[in-house]
Design a protein around this motif. Structure first.
Motif, PDB file in Angstrom:
ATOM      1  N   VAL A 125      -2.227  16.379 106.747  1.00  0.00           N
ATOM      2  CA  VAL A 125      -3.455  17.132 106.461  1.00  0.00           C
ATOM      3  C   VAL A 125      -3.115  18.377 105.651  1.00  0.00           C
ATOM      4  O   VAL A 125      -3.765  18.694 104.650  1.00  0.00           O
ATOM      5  N   ARG A 126      -2.069  19.083 106.068  1.00  0.00           N
ATOM      6  CA  ARG A 126      -1.649  20.285 105.352  1.00  0.00           C
ATOM      7  C   ARG A 126      -1.301  19.950 103.903  1.00  0.00           C
ATOM      8  O   ARG A 126      -1.682  20.655 102.969  1.00  0.00           O
ATOM      9  N   GLY A 127      -0.607  18.849 103.697  1.00  0.00           N
ATOM     10  CA  GLY A 127      -0.227  18.443 102.351  1.00  0.00           C
ATOM     11  C   GLY A 127      -1.422  18.147 101.465  1.00  0.00           C
ATOM     12  O   GLY A 127      -1.455  18.543 100.294  1.00  0.00           O
ATOM     13  N   VAL A 128      -2.412  17.459 102.013  1.00  0.00           N
ATOM     14  CA  VAL A 128      -3.619  17.147 101.237  1.00  0.00           C
ATOM     15  C   VAL A 128      -4.390  18.422 100.909  1.00  0.00           C
ATOM     16  O   VAL A 128      -4.848  18.610  99.780  1.00  0.00           O
ATOM     17  N   LEU A 129      -4.510  19.320 101.888  1.00  0.00           N
ATOM     18  CA  LEU A 129      -5.220  20.577 101.638  1.00  0.00           C
ATOM     19  C   LEU A 129      -4.488  21.411 100.583  1.00  0.00           C
ATOM     20  O   LEU A 129      -5.115  21.992  99.703  1.00  0.00           O
ATOM     21  N   ALA A 130      -3.171  21.474 100.660  1.00  0.00           N
ATOM     22  CA  ALA A 130      -2.395  22.243  99.684  1.00  0.00           C
ATOM     23  C   ALA A 130      -2.517  21.637  98.289  1.00  0.00           C
ATOM     24  O   ALA A 130      -2.598  22.359  97.297  1.00  0.00           O
TER      25      ALA A 130
END
Length: 140
Positions: A125-130
């Motif tokens: 999730v963090r990767g997609v948001l970043a």
């Protein structure tokens, strides 16, 4: 040169010798910004800029805005996109700061059970948001 990073905008005050011509210093600063542009992330929301101001000067004018018709986010947007730009173009004005509100933000609430069910980790999730967010400073 000093640097303190809190919230937008990031400011790097440059102090010059009193004998230095301020217009020449401004040209040198612009040249340095131009030279560094290739090293900056390509998806920056705005190009770096500079202003010639004396940080010890006190504000000449303070304006408070309020409305019974539009909300605070729209009022802040109008102040920062219209009023700030117009005041910045007045001869002799070095800096205009809009404060008292904040820019829009996104908050994400996650359901760990649902994420686990679909095999999605918090790092995913963090990767997609970043990857889909603008590259700006995070936090204070």
């Amino acid at each position: 040169m000093t640097s303190t990073s809190f919230r937008e905008p990031l400011m790097l005050p440059l102090q010059f010798d009193l004998n230095r011509n301020i217009d020449g210093a401004a040209r040198d600063v612009q040249a340095a910004i131009n030279a560094a542009r290739g090293f900056l992330p390509p998806n920056l929301p705005n190009n770096p800029t500079y202003r010639k101001v004396n940080p010890a000067d006190a504000p000449v004018l303070i304006v408070a805005l309020q409305s019974d018709v539009i909300g605070v986010p729209q009022l802040y947007d109008a102040a920062s996109s219209i009023m700030q730009q117009k005041l910045s173009q007045v001869k002799g004005v070095g800096q205009v700061i809009v404060g008292g509100s904040s820019l829009p933000a996104v908050r994400v609430d996650l359901n760990p059970t649902a994420l686990n069910k679909y095999g999605i980790g918090l790092e995913d999730v963090r990767g997609v948001l970043a990857a889909t967010s603008v590259n700006r400073r995070k936090g204070r």
